[in-house]
Design an enzyme around this catalytic site. Structure first.
Site, PDB file in Angstrom:
ATOM      1  N   ASP A 103      -2.223  -7.230  -3.047  1.00 56.01           N
ATOM      2  CA  ASP A 103      -2.964  -7.560  -1.836  1.00 56.01           C
ATOM      3  C   ASP A 103      -4.258  -8.282  -2.196  1.00 56.01           C
ATOM      4  OD1 ASP A 103      -0.963  -6.166  -0.574  1.00 56.01           O
ATOM      5  OD2 ASP A 103      -2.169  -4.362  -0.253  1.00 56.01           O
ATOM      6  N   ARG A 104      -4.817  -8.986  -1.240  1.00 48.53           N
ATOM      7  CA  ARG A 104      -6.022  -9.784  -1.490  1.00 48.53           C
ATOM      8  C   ARG A 104      -7.165  -8.925  -2.021  1.00 48.53           C
ATOM      9  NH1 ARG A 104     -10.262 -11.952   1.837  1.00 48.53           N
ATOM     10  NH2 ARG A 104      -9.375 -10.900   3.647  1.00 48.53           N
TER      11      ARG A 104
END
Length: 240
Positions: A103-104
């Site tokens: 995920d970012r």
């Protein structure tokens, strides 16, 4: 292999740039300057130099990256920076891509490669390649959280996860989670199923390779021969 293809695959120059470089006498094969880049060479045995520097050929490249927050695990994105932008210009030329996604806002170990077959194998759910994460969560975990994780818990949408190993410290708000699969936002969704929330997540191990703690966030290095052998061993032992 054609000389220009060889140089291009090694990330030194594009095929068009190779043609111009050859005309200018910047390329040699086995000590002899060549004026054409469309000749064929033996990529395993011929000695090729570009501007006096020998080019070492490798069919595939494997890179370990310590992913920082804010980067997308992709080769391009219209909104956010992508992890491949952290690599050198040479590595960006040879088409490396992230093996899996983080995920970012998730940190830590990421493998980038141009070995599509091995990448596909390592990410396939049926091969049960381990991924280990360090976590911190918002609330104290329930006493039976470990057994819930290990029994194969259900997350939102009725999705059932494979058994996972949860290890907590004495605060029961920090620890490690080891997965044998990689569903979308899986760790976060597993904690949400326990009415909790992840506040910090970092991948510290993938396919038996540990995060190199000497790498700062955003830094990378080439995999060692031992690490490459370990990655390939998963594939070679697939039928055992």
């Amino acid at each position: 292999m054609r000389l220009d293809k060889f140089i291009s695959e090694c990330g030194i120059a594009s095929r068009k740039e190779c043609a111009l470089a050859a005309k200018r006498g910047r390329i040699s094969v086995n000590g002899e300057t060549v004026k054409r880049a469309d000749i064929h060479i033996d990529e395993q045995n011929d000695r090729v130099t570009f501007d006096g520097e020998e080019i070492v050929y490798s069919k595939f490249t494997y890179v370990l990256l310590n992913k920082p927050s804010g980067y997308i695990s992709a080769t391009e994105d219209g909104k956010y920076p992508v992890v491949t932008e952290l690599l050198s210009e040479k590595l960006q030329r040879i088409g490396l891509f992230p093996c899996g996604r983080l995920d970012r806002d998730t940190l830590g170990l990421m493998l980038l490669t141009n070995d599509g077959e091995l990448s596909h194998f390592l990410l396939s759910p049926k091969h049960h390649v381990k991924k280990k994460y360090a976590f911190e969560c918002e609330s104290i975990l329930k006493k039976d959280a470990e057994s819930i994780f290990f029994s194969g818990m259900e997350i939102d949408g009725g999705i059932v996860c494979r058994e996972a190993l949860l290890e907590c410290d004495e605060t029961r708000k920090k620890g490690f989670v080891t997965l044998m699969e990689g569903k979308y936002h899986q760790v976060k969704r597993m904690f949400e199923a326990l009415d909790n929330k992840i506040t910090y997540l970092e991948r510290v191990e993938f396919a038996g390779i540990a995060l190199d703690t000497s790498l700062k966030r955003g830094e990378w290095r080439l995999c060692t021969e031992e690490e490459i052998a370990l990655l390939r061993s998963h594939y070679e032992n697939r039928n055992k």
